[in-house]
Design an enzyme around this catalytic site. Structure first.
Site, short mmCIF file in Angstrom:
data_model
loop_
_atom_site.label_atom_id
_atom_site.label_comp_id
_atom_site.label_asym_id
_atom_site.label_seq_id
_atom_site.Cartn_x
_atom_site.Cartn_y
_atom_site.Cartn_z
N ASN A 142 -5.95 4.08 -1.65
CA ASN A 142 -5.60 4.47 -0.46
C ASN A 142 -6.51 4.36 0.69
O ASN A 142 -6.31 4.06 1.87
CB ASN A 142 -5.37 5.97 -0.63
N ASP A 201 -8.38 4.69 5.79
CA ASP A 201 -7.26 4.53 4.96
C ASP A 201 -6.68 3.02 5.10
O ASP A 201 -7.10 2.43 6.38
CB ASP A 201 -6.00 5.11 5.59
N ASP A 231 -5.54 6.65 -7.45
CA ASP A 231 -5.90 7.75 -6.83
C ASP A 231 -4.80 8.01 -5.52
O ASP A 231 -4.60 7.07 -4.97
CB ASP A 231 -7.44 7.79 -6.04
N GLU A 266 -1.93 9.66 -9.21
CA GLU A 266 -2.20 11.15 -8.67
C GLU A 266 -1.39 11.51 -7.51
O GLU A 266 -1.76 11.11 -6.44
CB GLU A 266 -3.51 11.18 -8.44
#
Ligand code: CA
Length: 543
Positions: A142, A201, A231, A266
């Site tokens: 990310n 990001d 993640d 996640e």
């Protein structure tokens, strides 16, 4: 001499056979054989590298430290039973980063010097291979560190007004907004940094970023990594990026290089959104609904309402299989972002919670130290959920987490102490994983039905896989119960394994508690009559 030796060998064999059958008694777990996994169904163990084992006394755990403890995790001898028995490792972030948690990556193609070298990593992979352990690594897709060379170059270029160079890798805009809230110094440009200004990001819709991640994935798969823990999946979506589309692209891209790659994401979000994210094709997404303080497993361990838990589990698994018929539920109690489960539950409940998630279909993820009931020293900061593994209560490690020493004796004993206690938390975990490895249908099967014993605290389900049907039954009562299996549940039931959470160590500290557990003992199956000690869990083969 030779003859004498062979007589001795025969005597020893006879003796050991007698000993085996004596101590085995009716315990199926002592007799059944383990089945070694060769697919994606694994008992994973999450290692926070900096806290696990320090090989060079610099107050930080490292990869050589992990290698030195592999025999504790799995010695490669599945039926000898003197290891934990896990067959998968999730390594928390290990790539170069200035932070202790390493979730802001500066270089995706190396190992942080605190943790070792690429050579150390190759040795770890080779040693895990020998033992049948698959290794997945934490991959932060990310965002990067603000000190990543691409971000630094992007900021330099933006100062010159150049928007079509490195800036395309990240998400910049002129003028601030709630999403674009972090300013590039000396410019009018702002960037997206969902977690902090130190973690810009990535622009995941940009082909250049995707090409870059393809290189990264190929690099680690070539090194022998078996998969990735992704993640912050929830944050993949933005104005331009459809998170599900990106995840689907990412998974299929990785499969080009290893068709058996395993990926778990996640996606810390509402269940409905998690279900839908399974449409991406990814193998697993962590089951957050069932984890943490208010999750189904911990709540059930407290309340004992296992019948309701069985119904919820059937529903959850059904929902993910509807989106992806190959979905593998990813069960866990806590991870590095959560207060330790031992802070939430007493020893008996903690063991029972372990049985609830470990005996659920899918993969299990055990956070290092959970198997010995490590507690967080306080419940106010992340670092305290990541304190050092306690190998020996009499020799505490000099490991500092985020610069703070928070290592104290573990209430239930370190690994060394718990290995010597028959009914320790550690031996409870070892037995549980043994049962899973002896009954591969538990992980791989589908829940086809729940079981009704007219008691909300006795719950269970049928798991079917390849023509075998198993029953998993939990007694959440604080007292012994007797139930009758119907013909519909199991025509010829066979006891495959059980654990009793109320069998605790009779140490001085919990002598009072042990005295209360007068009914603790063994699960018994007599024809169709099942005797269940308080807080016990049982696996039965139905046909
Ligand atoms: Ca070290």
């Amino acid at each position: 001499m030779k003859k004498l030796v062979s007589i001795c060998v025969v005597l020893c064999l006879v003796l050991s056979c007698c000993l085996c059958s004596c101590c085995a008694g009716g315990d199926p777990v002592e007799k059944n054989k383990a089945v070694v996994s060769n697919d994606k169904y694994r008992n994973f163990y999450q290692i926070w590298i900096g806290s696990f084992c320090d090989s060079n006394n610099d107050e930080t755990g490292d990869i050589p430290g992990i290698i030195s403890k592999l025999d504790y995790l799995n010695d490669g001898k599945p039926d000898e039973g003197d290891d934990l028995g896990i067959d998968g490792i999730w390594l928390s972030p290990m790539m170069p980063s200035y932070s202790y948690h390493k979730y802001n990556v500066e270089d995706y193609f190396n190992i942080d010097k605190d943790f070792g070298t690429l050579d150390d990593f190759d040795t770890l992979i080779a040693e895990c291979d020998k033992r049948g352990i698959e290794v997945i690594i934490d991959l932060v897709v990310n965002h990067s560190a603000s000190t990543h060379p691409y971000f630094k170059k992007a900021c330099e270029e933006l100062k010159e007004g150049k928007e079509d160079g490195y800036a395309k890798y990240y998400r910049f805009k002129k003028g601030s907004s709630p999403t674009y809230s972090r300013r590039v110094k000396d410019t009018d440009y702002f960037y997206e940094g969902a977690f902090s200004f130190e973690m810009p990001d990535w622009n995941l819709s940009y082909q250049g970023t995707r090409d870059y991640f393809e290189e990264i994935v190929k690099f680690w798969l070539d090194r022998g990594v078996d998969g990735f823990r992704l993640d912050a999946v929830k944050y993949f979506s933005d104005e331009e990026t459809d998170g599900e589309e990106f995840l689907s692209w990412f998974y299929n891209m990785a499969k080009k290089y290893n068709e058996n790659v395993y990926m778990v994401g996640e996606d810390w979000d509402d269940s409905g959104k998690v279900y839908d994210m399974y449409k991406s094709g990814i193998d697993s997404l962590f089951n957050f609904k069932f984890a943490n303080t208010d999750g189904v497993y911990v709540s059930t361990a407290r309340s004992g309402q296992t019948k309701d838990m069985a119904a919820q589990l059937k529903k959850y698994n059904g929902n993910i299989l509807k989106r992806n018929e190959k979905a593998i539920n990813a069960n866990f109690l806590t991870n590095h972002d959560m207060v330790r489960v031992a802070n939430m539950l007493d020893e008996d409940e903690n063991k029972f919670a372990a049985a609830l998630y470990m005996l659920s279909p899918g993969n299990s993820f055990t956070y290092y130290g959970e198997e010995i009931g490590i507690e967080a020293p306080n419940t106010t900061n992340d670092a305290s959920y990541r304190t050092a593994m306690i190998w020996d209560n009499d020799e505490l490690p000099d490991i500092y987490v985020n610069g703070v020493a928070e290592v104290t004796k573990n209430e239930l004993g370190g690994v060394k102490q718990q290995l010597e206690q028959k009914d320790s938390m550690l031996n409870f975990y070892r037995r549980l994983i043994k049962i899973k490895n002896q009954n591969p249908e538990i992980a791989r099967g589908e829940i086809t039905d729940t079981l009704d014993f007219e008691d909300g605290k006795i719950g269970g389900y049928k798991v079917e896989y390849n023509g075998t049907t198993l029953l998993v039954i939990h007694n959440g009562n604080r007292e012994e119960k007797e139930v009758t299996l119907t013909d519909e549940m199991a025509a010829n039931p066979e006891l495959r394994g059980y654990v009793v959470a109320t069998n605790t160590v009779a140490s001085e500290e919990n002598a009072d508690k042990s005295a209360q557990n007068t009914t603790a003992g063994e699960v018994k199956l007599n024809s169709k009559t099942l005797t269940l000690p308080p807080l016990s869990s049982v696996v039965i083969k139905a046909k």
